[in-house]
Scaffold this motif. Structure first.
Motif, PDB file in Angstrom:
ATOM      1  N   ILE A 324      -7.069  -2.429 -38.015  1.00 43.48           N
ATOM      2  CA  ILE A 324      -6.645  -3.465 -37.066  1.00 43.48           C
ATOM      3  C   ILE A 324      -7.371  -4.776 -37.382  1.00 43.48           C
ATOM      4  O   ILE A 324      -6.779  -5.848 -37.381  1.00 43.48           O
ATOM      5  CB  ILE A 324      -6.922  -3.022 -35.611  1.00 43.48           C
ATOM      6  N   ASP A 325      -8.658  -4.656 -37.694  1.00 42.34           N
ATOM      7  CA  ASP A 325      -9.427  -5.850 -38.089  1.00 42.34           C
ATOM      8  C   ASP A 325      -8.779  -6.545 -39.275  1.00 42.34           C
ATOM      9  O   ASP A 325      -8.851  -7.759 -39.411  1.00 42.34           O
ATOM     10  CB  ASP A 325     -10.867  -5.450 -38.469  1.00 42.34           C
ATOM     11  N   ALA A 326      -8.154  -5.758 -40.140  1.00 40.78           N
ATOM     12  CA  ALA A 326      -7.537  -6.339 -41.327  1.00 40.78           C
ATOM     13  C   ALA A 326      -6.074  -6.706 -41.063  1.00 40.78           C
ATOM     14  O   ALA A 326      -5.294  -6.904 -41.991  1.00 40.78           O
ATOM     15  CB  ALA A 326      -7.645  -5.365 -42.497  1.00 40.78           C
ATOM     16  N   GLY A 327      -5.688  -6.719 -39.783  1.00 42.19           N
ATOM     17  CA  GLY A 327      -4.366  -7.231 -39.439  1.00 42.19           C
ATOM     18  C   GLY A 327      -3.273  -6.189 -39.363  1.00 42.19           C
ATOM     19  O   GLY A 327      -2.108  -6.519 -39.148  1.00 42.19           O
ATOM     20  N   GLY A 328      -3.597  -4.900 -39.541  1.00 44.62           N
ATOM     21  CA  GLY A 328      -2.550  -3.884 -39.525  1.00 44.62           C
ATOM     22  C   GLY A 328      -2.551  -3.054 -38.251  1.00 44.62           C
ATOM     23  O   GLY A 328      -3.321  -3.301 -37.320  1.00 44.62           O
ATOM     24  N   GLN A 329      -1.674  -2.051 -38.239  1.00 46.70           N
ATOM     25  CA  GLN A 329      -1.612  -1.116 -37.123  1.00 46.70           C
ATOM     26  C   GLN A 329      -1.914   0.288 -37.629  1.00 46.70           C
ATOM     27  O   GLN A 329      -1.750   0.582 -38.808  1.00 46.70           O
ATOM     28  CB  GLN A 329      -0.193  -1.080 -36.538  1.00 46.70           C
ATOM     29  N   ALA A 330      -2.314   1.142 -36.689  1.00 47.53           N
ATOM     30  CA  ALA A 330      -2.585   2.525 -37.056  1.00 47.53           C
ATOM     31  C   ALA A 330      -1.808   3.457 -36.149  1.00 47.53           C
ATOM     32  O   ALA A 330      -1.620   3.163 -34.966  1.00 47.53           O
ATOM     33  CB  ALA A 330      -4.080   2.806 -36.957  1.00 47.53           C
TER      34      ALA A 330
END
Ligand code: ADP
Ligand code: MG
Length: 779
Positions: A324-330
């Protein structure tokens, strides 16, 4: 020229082709070669006594031969007494012709047939036989014109005399030595020139050629030959499997992925600061491995094995936060709704205001949102969750299989975490992967320790990490087998004690049952007998992969409703709050039951195995498993892991089935399953073993011993039918798999597509095709 593909025509095998085809389905030379001897006779047989009806091949010496007239007929019959290592046998022929001059007292021979009984004597009815003095070394060479038929019709001419006599499965009309002679002749016409295994490998691993290996197996001189032959066939299987896995792994590793490098001052950092405990060394180490994987521009494909209670959730959550910190979703996939809901609660609790991104009171700068998506939630809740996932507003989407459905959209899926892998197939992982523009990173978690052989094969296309250590201060779990009425009554007393001390209890039953159902009836007479017999077969059937909990084959299995009612009626448990949880409840009801138990509003939760994996209620200290022999080893270890998660020690009581005064009140006496029973069943042994150790790896190894190969691999992952020789149970085969794994990696390093090894590449593709066919078949 004979090849593996040559059909087993009558041209090749004469009149023997038909029985081999019809009775054993052998169509090609390859099939014939793979019709491997079932065992080898060397005069020191493991056979110790005769059993009526058993099919045997025995070496025997003729003792006496007597000719007797047959009443009312002109012909005579021949009564021959032979002695064997097992005992004396009487052999009768209804004609002396052709036998009298071969069966001479003192002569040795091989006799093959079905053991019968006549009065007090053992007989061999209609035996085929071969006198050892008749055997010679000259196996006939194949002759396209005449085939390999017996010339002149003398039974079984031309068997090679050897110290070891191969014995095949019975084929009517083709005695063992004839099969052996046919194989010998076929092998004589084949060579190892086109061996798919590179010569260099054969040399280095000290492996015979394929044809030579078959010769070792069908025409051995010593027991060692058999082992050499087997080693080669096993190695072949292992190598093909490792090449297929290696190619799959390489393809995955070359795929592009968005790197998700850690960021300073992000969610992860904020989370670590507020973590209520310190991470274990293992959690930190695995966390670093994962972080390094995530930062690469190729997808992570990692399997995290962690002992029950080792704290995998936190490891997964930290990886998700990094993404998430890197802009993605999990996305976090759980095997059951109960577990998905629990993960949702755990994660939102652990994140606190970090999980309220964009909401009043939330952490505005760094916060994110967590969405829960399950199969049967209300339309409104579902719509909201879908929206949050699609817009990217939710950094974490928690769900069950429902998450893999087509219409679920994610804005930028960077990481997929699959909890409890053994419920998720490869193709499901693939389906989920397709939800991202570039393949997402994948982390698979399992609490079932995976034996080395299985890790190298079934999970061979993944990197693995292990969390062996439990967080400090974890309490031990004691386990006991409950096998009589007295202990059983104490069990409920213990439940009462535990609740009085402010703690909580799980009671696990193998079935749900019906609300109105009365206590299982007492079986009478024949019924009781039947149920006793059913008991043994049933527990095995259940254990070996039949997981239909509603099946009942004679032994009363305790149901959730029945047990809950029993507990509510017990005077000792008068003020105890008993709740139930099982798969037939609506998702809402399940959620409420689990939430109430977590909150301490229910003291005793009577449930099916829905609590098997992952459920985490630290205040629960006692678990009672009814009909515990109905469950598998790994499953019990999982179940047991639900207690002893907090500051208090855990206790697990395994109640056995079939104990008379528990399951059949009023019928005294021993039954299978009573630990006092001398006839200890495999089920009791399993129970005793699991009660004796808490080491998951040890138990998984034990589990392997009890399972069939197919169940170990899982139908979906078995690679079709490609494993015929190799065993995943461990032992020497583990070394073979290890060697093949190294060799496969070296081969692929040199030649990633195996372009220079067309024969090998062809075989690998067959394995891959078989795997794909197996997937397709199952939809
Ligand atoms: P599992 O690996 O079986 O999934 P969980 O992730 O459910 O285990 O963790 C078990 C419990 O241990 C949870 O209550 C969790 O909060 C707690 N826990 C995890 N890591 C630690 C730690 N380093 N120290 C103390 N408790 C921990
Ligand atoms: Mg877990």
């Amino acid at each position: 020229m004979v090849t593996l593909q040559t059909p087993l025509s009558s041209r090749l095998l004469g009149s023997y082709a038909q029985p081999l085809q019809q009775q054993r389905g052998l169509q090609t030379v390859e099939d014939l070669l793979w019709f491997l001897p079932r065992r080898y006779l060397d005069g020191q047989e493991e056979l110790t006594e005769f059993t009526e009806g058993e099919y045997v091949v025995l070496e025997g010496t003729v003792r006496t031969v007597a000719k007797r007239p047959m009443s009312g007929r002109r012909r005579s019959m021949l009564n021959v007494l032979i002695s064997t290592a097992v005992g004396d046998l009487e052999v009768t022929f209804f004609s002396v012709y052709g036998h009298q001059d071969r069966l001479i007292p003192g002569a040795k021979g091989l006799f093959e047939g079905r053991v019968g009984r006549y009065g007090s004597r053992w007989q061999l009815s209609h035996p085929s036989y071969e006198m050892l003095s008749d055997l010679d070394d000259d196996a006939p060479t194949p002759d396209a014109g005449h085939g390999l038929r017996d010339q002149g019709g003398t039974p079984g001419l031309g068997v090679v005399a050897r110290a070891l006599h191969p014995v095949y499965l019975e084929v009517r009309g083709v005695p063992s030595w004839t099969i052996n002679r046919l194989v010998a002749t076929v092998l004589g016409a084949m060579s190892d020139d086109g061996d798919p295994l590179p010569a260099e490998l054969r040399r280095r691993r000290d492996l015979p050629g394929y044809v030579a290996a078959m010769r070792h197996l069908h025409l051995p001189e010593h027991r060692d030959d058999v082992a050499k032959g087997k080693k080669r066939l096993k190695y072949d299987e292992a190598l093909l499997m490792q090449l297929a896995l290696g190619m799959r792994r390489r393809a995955q590793q070359q795929a592009p992925a968005v790197p998700r490098a850690p960021r300073q001052g992000g969610l992860l950092e904020a989370f670590d600061k507020r973590l209520p405990f310190t991470l274990t060394a293992g959690q930190r180490a695995v966390g670093e491995e994962i972080a390094a994987d995530l930062a690469r521009s190729h997808p992570m494909n990692r399997l995290l094995q962690g002992e029950v209670g080792s704290g995998k959730t936190v490891v997964a959550l930290r990886a998700m936060l990094a993404v998430i910190d890197a802009g993605g979703q999990a996305a976090l996939l759980a095997p059951t709704e109960v577990l998905a809901a629990q993960h949702y609660r755990t994660i939102t609790t652990l994140l606190g205001d970090l999980a309220q991104g964009g909401m009043l009171g939330g952490d505005l700068d760094r916060g994110t949102r967590v969405a829960l998506l399950t199969g049967s939630q209300s339309a409104a809740a579902r719509k909201q969750a879908l929206l949050a996932a699609a817009s990217g507003e939710a950094g974490i989407v928690v769900g069950t299989h429902a998450l893999i459905q087509k219409h679920v959209q994610l804005a930028d899926l960077g990481l997929v975490v699959v909890d409890e892998q053994h419920r998720f197939g490869v193709e499901q992982r693939d389906a989920l992967r397709e939800k991202a523009k570039k393949p997402p990173h994948v982390l698979v978690m399992t609490a079932t320790p995976i034996p080395r052989t299985v890790a190298m094969t079934v999970f061979g296309d993944m990197d693995t990490s292990v969390l062996a250590e439990l967080p400090a201060g974890r309490q031990p779990i004691g386990s006991f087998v409950v096998g009589n009425r007295l202990w059983y009554e104490r069990t409920w007393g213990r439940v009462a004690d535990e609740v009085r001390a402010g703690r909580q209890v799980y009671v696990v039953c193998p079935r749900i049952g019906e609300e109105w159902e009365e206590r299982s009836a007492v079986p009478t007479g024949a019924e009781a007998l039947n149920s006793e017999r059913a008991w043994l077969t049933m527990t095995d059937a259940m254990y070996y992969g039949d997981d239909d909990p509603e099946r009942d084959e004679g032994v009363p299995l305790r149901g959730v409703h029945e047990v809950a009612r029993e507990l509510r009626e017990l005077p000792a448990l008068r003020d105890v709050r008993v709740g139930i949880l099982h798969g037939r409840l609506t998702p809402d009801e399940k959620d409420r039951a689990m939430a109430a138990f977590t909150a301490g509003e229910i003291d005793v939760l009577v449930s099916t195995t829905v609590v098997e994996v992952g459920v985490d209620v630290p205040n629960a200290t006692l678990m009672v498993v009814t009909n515990s022999d109905r469950f598998g080893i790994s499953q019990l270890h999982q179940l047991r892991g639900r207690v002893g998660r907090g500051e208090h020690p855990g206790l697990c009581l395994f109640v056995l089935s079939g104990v008379p005064d528990i399951d059949h009140p009023g019928t005294p006496g021993l039954r299978p399953g009573d630990p006092n029973d001398q006839r200890r069943s495999p089920a009791v042994e399993r129970m005793t073993a699991i009660a004796a150790t808490n080491d998951g790896f040890e138990l998984s190894q034990l589990d392997l011993q009890y399972r069939r190969e197919g169940d170990i691999l899982g139908a979906r992952q078995s690679g079709g039918t490609s494993l015929r020789m190799l065993s995943l149970r461990g032992g020497d085969d583990a070394q073979i798999i290890e060697a093949a794994r190294e060799d496969a990696a070296a081969l692929l390093d040199q030649d990633p597509t195996l372009a220079g090894q067309p024969h090998l590449s062809y075989l690998v593709n067959m394995v891959v095709d078989e795997q794909q066919a197996a997937f397709l078949e199952r939809g």
